[in-house]
Design an enzyme around this catalytic site. Structure first.
Site, PDB file in Angstrom:
ATOM      1  CD  GLU A  89     -16.015  14.928  -9.907  1.00  0.00           C
ATOM      2  OE1 GLU A  89     -14.650  15.537 -10.046  1.00  0.00           O
ATOM      3  OE2 GLU A  89     -15.965  13.810 -10.288  1.00  0.00           O
ATOM      4  CE  LYS A  93     -13.992   7.104  -9.536  1.00  0.00           C
ATOM      5  NZ  LYS A  93     -14.489   7.221 -10.933  1.00  0.00           N
TER       6      LYS A  93
HETATM    7  P1  PGA Z   1     -17.442   9.676 -12.259  1.00  0.00           P
HETATM    8  O1  PGA Z   1     -16.177  10.293 -12.706  1.00  0.00           O
HETATM    9  O2  PGA Z   1     -17.710   9.776 -11.093  1.00  0.00           O
HETATM   10  O3  PGA Z   1     -18.534  10.517 -13.368  1.00  0.00           O
HETATM   11  O4  PGA Z   1     -17.286   8.413 -13.050  1.00  0.00           O
HETATM   12  C1  PGA Z   1     -14.928  10.286 -11.810  1.00  0.00           C
HETATM   13  C2  PGA Z   1     -13.886   9.691 -12.316  1.00  0.00           C
HETATM   14  O5  PGA Z   1     -14.012   9.521 -13.843  1.00  0.00           O
HETATM   15  O6  PGA Z   1     -12.639   9.672 -11.814  1.00  0.00           O
HETATM   16 ZN    ZN Z   2     -11.732   8.940 -13.797  1.00  0.00          ZN
END
Ligand code: PGA
Ligand code: ZN
Length: 435
Positions: free
Chosen positions: A206, A338
């Protein structure tokens, strides 16, 4: 003819920030408007998430998405063509029923979320306004607090360290623009410090620095030093936010901190985290316990939920029912939102509503596998969500989101209201000066 009727749905394979295939959907409306969206992908996923449908096999590491694309160009197209794009709830419900599973495993959550978000973009385009304005209307004025990663570990850095995200927030900033500028200094200084210590080894998934640390706590020490060297006051202008992503290092109910060759039970991990909260200006901790450790999550929330934001990611997976259940049990006090964990925009919004009804906070979040798609920035502003998490302060798939919020802030001009410290207003005694 109704200009909002869906006339075309096209799925195409595009590529994400890890160089893996992903699903893009383009939706055409009768009046000529076009909307487009791309599904992101997680690496440290919760088991309760909508399924990211991959082809498997040897080609492209098994990550290809031809089956999901076939579903978009076949069943999904047939299902939503002819529907009215202003009826997001109706279209999402049709997708849910068409899929027919609990977790979108038949059509693929990657196919459904890209389709659902593309519909939203198309109807906003038909209205001649950006998505955030379409969603929130003229009354929208809140700019979220950005939660920005400085060091990236866990599943995003080959498990080099156990803790996944060492992030900063800038509650003392007076605008989104200022929060980014302050973060840019911290990110730059942290990189310089890594370099000086001979520890600069590039960046993780990231965009946060690859964590060449001897212990997990070293990340916290460095972060505080970087904040100070950037000329900011820790616990006043800048504070620390962690994503432990504990599901990733929990095996058979034991938490294995591989870096430190330590194994802890739920209480032991809780004590370690509380000791960090006591000694560092931490205002937020995400997934402090594994997705299976409801007791640990409740006990930890009981212990420090009044002092820090306790965020459920894997634990509640953007699912309204899970959020309600967690709230009833007293586990967590904030939901990570998300869209691709839910699989449609309507279910994502339902999760946000459940969080709000429970009196929880909320953070709109991107995934570790991202693209130029900036939908999450629009959702955060359009839905009036007070926090936004999209990774670090590097790599264009991250910066695209931050920069999009800057444009929105500029558009709002005098009406813009940056949330500042307000997400943490109810927290007490965390050693920070604004609470
Ligand atoms: P991921 O990680 O998108 O790889 O699931 C992001 C998070 O854990 O917040
Ligand atoms: Zn997370």
């Amino acid at each position: 003819m109704n200009p909002h009727v869906v006339t075309g749905v096209k799925g195409r394979r595009v590529w994400d920030s890890r160089g893996r295939p992903t699903v893009e959907v383009e939706v055409d409306l009768a009046g000529g408007a076009v909307g487009r969206a791309i599904a992101p992908a997680g690496a440290s996923t919760g088991s309760g998430e909508a399924i990211d449908l991959r082809d498997g096999g040897d080609r492209l590491g098994g990550f290809d998405v031809q089956t999901a694309l076939g579903n978009v160009n076949g069943e999904i197209r047939l299902c939503i063509a002819g529907m009215d794009a202003t009826d997001q709830a109706g279209i999402d419900q049709a997708l849910i029923e068409l899929d027919g599973t609990q977790n979108k495993s038949r059509l693929g959550g990657n196919a459904t979320i890209a389709a659902s978000m593309a519909v939203a973009h198309a109807r906003a385009a038909a209205a001649g306004v950006p998505l955030w304005l379409y969603l929130g209307g003229e009354g929208v004025c809140t700019l979220p607090l950005p939660e920005i990663q400085i060091f990236g570990g866990g599943a995003h850095a080959g498990a080099r360290i156990d803790i996944q995200d060492f992030m900063v927030v800038m509650p003392g900033a007076t605008s989104f623009d200022e929060a980014l500028a302050w973060t840019a200094e911290v990110y730059r200084v942290a990189g310089k410090m890594m370099d000086e210590a001979g520890k600069l080894q590039g960046v993780a998934d990231e965009g946060g620095y690859w964590p060449a640390f001897a212990t997990n706590e070293e990340g916290l020490e460095l972060l505080v030093q970087a904040i100070e060297r950037a000329g900011l006051v820790p616990g006043e202008q800048a504070a620390i936010s962690l994503d432990i992503a504990a599901t990733e290092f929990c095996h058979d109910g034991r938490y294995k901190l591989a870096l430190e060759e330590r194994e802890l039970d739920s209480d032991g991990l809780g004590e370690l985290l509380v000791s960090w909260v006591d000694r560092y200006p931490i205002v937020s901790i995400e997934d402090p316990m594994s997705e299976d450790d409801a007791v640990g999550m409740r006990r930890f929330t009981e212990a420090v939920g009044h002092r820090v934001q306790i965020v459920g990611d894997d634990f509640v997976v953007t699912n309204a029912d899970r959020i309600r259940a967690a709230a009833n049990e007293g586990a967590c006090n904030t939901a990570l939102i998300k869209p691709n964990q839910a699989g449609t925009l309507s279910e994502t919004h339902a999760a946000l509503t459940a969080a709000r009804e429970a009196g929880w906070g909320a953070i709109v979040s991107a995934r570790s596998g991202e693209t130029e798609d900036v939908t999450v920035a629009h959702l955060a502003v359009g839905w009036g969500v007070a926090q936004l998490k999209v990774g670090s302060f590097a790599r264009a798939e991250r910066m695209a989101k931050w920069n999009e919020v800057l444009r929105i802030e500029e558009h709002l001009a005098d009406r813009a209201r940056f949330v500042g410290a307000s997400p943490f207003a109810s927290l007490v005694g965390a050693g920070t000066k604004w609470i």
